[in-house]
Design a protein around this motif. Structure first.
Motif, short mmCIF file in Angstrom:
data_model
loop_
_atom_site.label_atom_id
_atom_site.label_comp_id
_atom_site.label_asym_id
_atom_site.label_seq_id
_atom_site.Cartn_x
_atom_site.Cartn_y
_atom_site.Cartn_z
N PRO A 42 0.82 -1.22 0.00
CA PRO A 42 0.00 0.00 0.00
C PRO A 42 0.85 1.26 0.00
CG PRO A 42 -0.81 -1.55 1.62
CD PRO A 42 0.48 -2.11 1.12
N PHE A 43 1.94 1.22 0.76
CA PHE A 43 2.80 2.40 0.84
C PHE A 43 3.50 2.65 -0.50
CE2 PHE A 43 6.80 4.57 2.05
CZ PHE A 43 6.23 5.72 2.59
N TRP B 84 2.37 1.93 -3.31
CA TRP B 84 1.36 2.46 -4.23
C TRP B 84 1.15 3.96 -4.02
CZ3 TRP B 84 -0.12 1.34 -8.67
CH2 TRP B 84 -1.29 1.89 -9.22
N LEU B 85 1.19 4.36 -2.76
CA LEU B 85 1.08 5.79 -2.46
C LEU B 85 2.24 6.55 -3.12
CD1 LEU B 85 -0.19 8.12 -0.59
CD2 LEU B 85 1.62 7.54 0.99
N THR C 72 1.85 6.62 -6.91
CA THR C 72 0.81 7.57 -7.34
C THR C 72 1.30 9.01 -7.25
OG1 THR C 72 -0.81 6.02 -6.45
CG2 THR C 72 -1.62 8.20 -7.03
N LEU D 87 -2.40 8.70 -14.40
CA LEU D 87 -3.39 8.49 -13.34
C LEU D 87 -4.76 8.23 -13.93
CD1 LEU D 87 -2.25 11.20 -10.83
CD2 LEU D 87 -2.32 8.76 -10.42
N HIS E 41 -5.41 1.16 -16.95
CA HIS E 41 -4.57 0.08 -16.46
C HIS E 41 -3.36 0.64 -15.74
CE1 HIS E 41 -6.86 -3.16 -18.13
NE2 HIS E 41 -7.01 -2.45 -19.24
N PRO E 42 -3.56 0.97 -14.46
CA PRO E 42 -2.49 1.59 -13.69
C PRO E 42 -1.29 0.64 -13.55
CG PRO E 42 -4.31 0.96 -12.25
CD PRO E 42 -4.78 0.76 -13.64
N TRP F 277 2.60 -0.18 -11.56
CA TRP F 277 3.32 0.05 -10.30
C TRP F 277 4.35 1.16 -10.43
CZ3 TRP F 277 2.33 -1.09 -5.50
CH2 TRP F 277 1.49 -2.17 -5.21
N MET G 240 2.82 6.22 10.52
CA MET G 240 1.99 7.01 9.61
C MET G 240 0.83 7.69 10.31
SD MET G 240 1.10 5.17 6.12
CE MET G 240 1.84 5.73 4.63
N MET H 175 -4.06 6.69 1.75
CA MET H 175 -3.30 5.68 1.03
C MET H 175 -4.20 4.52 0.59
SD MET H 175 -0.06 3.68 2.57
CE MET H 175 -1.04 2.57 3.56
N LEU I 228 -6.47 5.24 -2.22
CA LEU I 228 -5.78 5.11 -3.50
C LEU I 228 -5.71 3.65 -3.93
CD1 LEU I 228 -2.82 7.59 -2.86
CD2 LEU I 228 -4.84 8.01 -4.25
N VAL I 229 -5.49 2.77 -2.95
CA VAL I 229 -5.42 1.33 -3.28
C VAL I 229 -6.79 0.83 -3.73
CG1 VAL I 229 -5.07 -0.98 -2.30
CG2 VAL I 229 -3.49 0.87 -1.73
N ALA J 82 -8.32 3.81 -10.79
CA ALA J 82 -6.88 4.01 -10.75
C ALA J 82 -6.20 3.25 -9.62
CB ALA J 82 -6.57 5.51 -10.61
N GLU K 33 -6.92 -3.43 -10.34
CA GLU K 33 -6.05 -3.78 -11.46
C GLU K 33 -5.45 -5.17 -11.27
OE1 GLU K 33 -5.76 -2.56 -14.24
OE2 GLU K 33 -3.95 -3.48 -15.06
N ARG L 221 -8.09 -7.70 -11.89
CA ARG L 221 -8.32 -7.83 -13.34
C ARG L 221 -7.22 -8.68 -13.96
NH1 ARG L 221 -10.49 -2.27 -13.24
NH2 ARG L 221 -8.38 -1.46 -13.29
#
Lengths: 280, 312
Positions: free
Chosen positions: A28-29, A31-32, A35, A43, A47-48, A50, B135, B143, B146-147, B152, B157, B160
């Motif tokens: 998760p981190f 990904w932050l 992004t 963005l 199809h995002p 890594w 954090m 965060m 966003l996941v 996005a 993803e 998929r």
């Protein structure tokens, strides 16, 4: 030892489990971070990926343009520094008394430390809000610092008590025999030995205040007074529609200070945390 | 750990204490003087407001009203009893607290057992554990938004890519919102729970383990007879604390869903916050606070008892 006995397949299973946990922690981190460095075009892609194909700092610039991040960081810094310094200053003498005397006083204080960890904030915040309002301290960092001090005191006292106990009482007795008064002994003998513990406690109070959200949300009304966590939520917008890039960039920046500080004192906090929370 | 050595030292020292200094007595005044700087803010800003808060629960206090606040007795509590929205949020709060605490405990226990062995990536686990721990909760919430993002986000993803359907909007669909925030809660609290259990494990005597192994006890049997008895006080304490903390949770879910969709993740704290600071119903919200305190007190009692046992 158990480790030495474990056979091949079991060992492989252990490493698999460990890897799964590491991924759970880190992804998760990552990904932050990913992004935060992506241009708007990526963005918006369905199809995002890594790794940003075309990494950019534009999100950071835009984040600073959209919200008063510098002001918010300055507010957070003032609130957290103020809270940490005051908390440690008043907590150290109390911790000293609790460590060296085991009377009714320290028993009561111990009970209070535990209870205070469990306060539902709702019950405290409403009256606190009214009290601070009467003192004209709503929407001021002073009011917030006062709240943070009280809020981090129990834990500060608890951590410090552990550090005081680690200083041999014999040293103080020697000073007392030499004719030094109690306060004198405390300042010249105990305090220097306590210094690392005091720094760790202060840093911990700093991070807690730096990260705090609920009190800041309730007490700070105008954007120019608000701290970083509160300002971050403005990026989310009314309907939860967010500009993902700047949001991620600002969130990433807000985390860096506490990650750095935490990395420095992690071991000490672990010890203090355990003493406070579990006391084994 | 420190306390144990301190106790030993103190008792050892008591025997040889010089007789001309009666224990304790001369320190008293100094002690009060040293405690006051901490005691004053505590009394003014936490004990005082707490009592004031309890009193408010028996009044019709509202924000921005000109008429004087009046005592209404137990009216707020009677209203609460019939407030289906409150009980729904209470139910959700319990689901959330248990849903986070129990899986987190099991995962953390497994992980602690794992990290107690000599594995190669231990240092990495320790280094990464700092992330959730340090954090700000608000950032954790952002965060994970966003996941979870339907278009996005990396979760959909990945699903998929694995051919597991088209993914969905996890945080806004009625069925998945609560499980989705619970997963975040588990993530956020894993390090603390793991470290606490790891410390508990390191208290188990190695020799006992080896003796049991020599007697031919398998891993499970050794866990039952050697590890668990020493770990139990720590496990109970951290579980009680986690339940309490989760019942009081606010920031994480506030940022993730704001209590939505349709109140499906509206934890008691979010409910009380809205009642007090959006609708200005201070007295009513204070009554909610009292109910929560009552529940938390029970858990606190468990915690204190297990702690006293640990002290013995």
């Amino acid at each position: 030892m158990t480790g030495a006995r474990t056979r091949g397949p079991a060992r492989a299973g252990q490493y698999l489990a460990l890897l799964a946990y590491l991924a759970f922690l880190a992804l998760p981190f990552l990904w932050l971070v990913s992004t935060a460095f992506k241009p708007a075009r990526e963005l918006g892609s369905l199809h995002p990926t890594w790794i940003p194909e075309d990494p950019t700092l534009a999100n950071f610039r835009q984040a600073f343009d959209e919200q008063p991040l510098l002001q918010a960081a300055a507010n957070s810094l003032v609130a957290a520094l103020g809270a940490a310094l005051i908390a440690v200053t008043v907590a150290t003498p109390m911790a000293y008394v609790m460590a060296r005397r085991r009377g009714r006083l320290s028993a009561a204080a111990t009970g209070w430390v535990v209870v205070s960890q469990a306060f539902p904030f709702v019950l405290v915040i409403i009256p606190l809000f009214l009290v601070l309002k009467n003192l004209h301290l709503i929407n001021t960092l002073t009011g917030l610092v006062l709240v943070y001090v009280t809020w981090s005191l129990p834990f500060a006292v608890w951590m410090l008590t552990g550090y005081v106990r680690a200083v041999p009482a014999e040293l103080e007795e020697a000073a007392a025999v030499d004719g030094a008064g109690r306060l004198r002994t405390l300042c010249s003998v105990t305090a220097p030995l306590l210094a690392p513990g005091i720094v760790a406690t202060a840093l911990f109070a700093f991070i807690t205040a730096w990260n705090e959200f609920f009190f800041a949300l309730v007490l700070l009304k105008t954007p120019e007074k608000q701290t970083l966590p509160v300002v971050l939520t403005h990026f989310l917008g009314a309907e939860g529609v967010a500009d993902l890039g700047p949001l991620a960039a600002a969130a990433f920046l807000a985390t860096l200070p506490s990650l750095v500080v935490f990395a420095l004192i992690q071991k000490r906090i672990t010890g203090g945390m355990l003493a406070g929370a579990v006391k084994s | 750990m420190t306390s144990v050595t301190a106790t030993k030292r103190r008792t050892g020292q008591g025997a040889g204490r010089p007789p001309h200094r009666p224990p304790g007595r001369p320190v008293d005044h100094g002690a009060w003087f040293l405690v006051l700087p901490a005691l004053i803010p505590i009394l003014l800003l936490s004990v005082g407001p707490l009592l004031y808060g309890i009193a408010l629960a028996f009044t019709d206090a509202q924000s921005g009203r000109t008429r004087a606040t009046q005592w209404v007795g137990t009216l707020n509590f009677q209203d609460l009893l019939h407030d289906t929205l409150f009980w729904e949020s209470f139910r959700i709060g319990l689901l959330w607290a248990v849903g986070v605490t129990v899986p987190q405990f099991l995962l953390a226990l497994g992980l602690a057992l794992l990290l107690n062995q000599k594995l190669r990536l231990r240092w990495l686990a320790r280094a990464l554990a700092i992330i959730p721990w340090a954090m700000p909760e608000v950032v954790v919430g952002i965060m994970w938004r966003l996941v979870y993002n339907p278009d996005a986000g990396i979760l959909n993803e990945t699903l998929r890519d694995l051919g597991l359907g088209d993914g969905r909007d996890w945080l806004t669909s009625l069925a998945t919102a609560l499980p989705a925030v619970i997963l975040v809660g588990i993530w956020a609290g894993m390090p603390q729970t793991t470290v606490a259990l790891l410390a508990g494990l390191q208290n188990t005597p190695r020799e006992l383990h080896e003796a049991a192994a020599l007697d031919g006890a398998g891993a499970w049997r050794r866990f039952q007879t050697v590890t668990w008895p020493t770990l139990k006080p720590v496990a109970l304490a951290i579980t009680a604390l986690n339940l309490i903390w989760n019942l009081n949770a606010f920031a994480l879910v506030y940022v993730l869903t704001g209590g939505g969709p349709g109140g499906r993740t509206r934890l008691p704290m979010l409910f009380a916050y809205e009642e007090a600071f959006r609708y200005g119903q201070f007295g009513y919200a204070a009554a909610m606070g009292c109910v929560l305190v009552a529940v938390v007190s029970v858990l606190l009692a468990v915690h204190l008892v297990s702690r006293l046992k640990g002290d013995e």
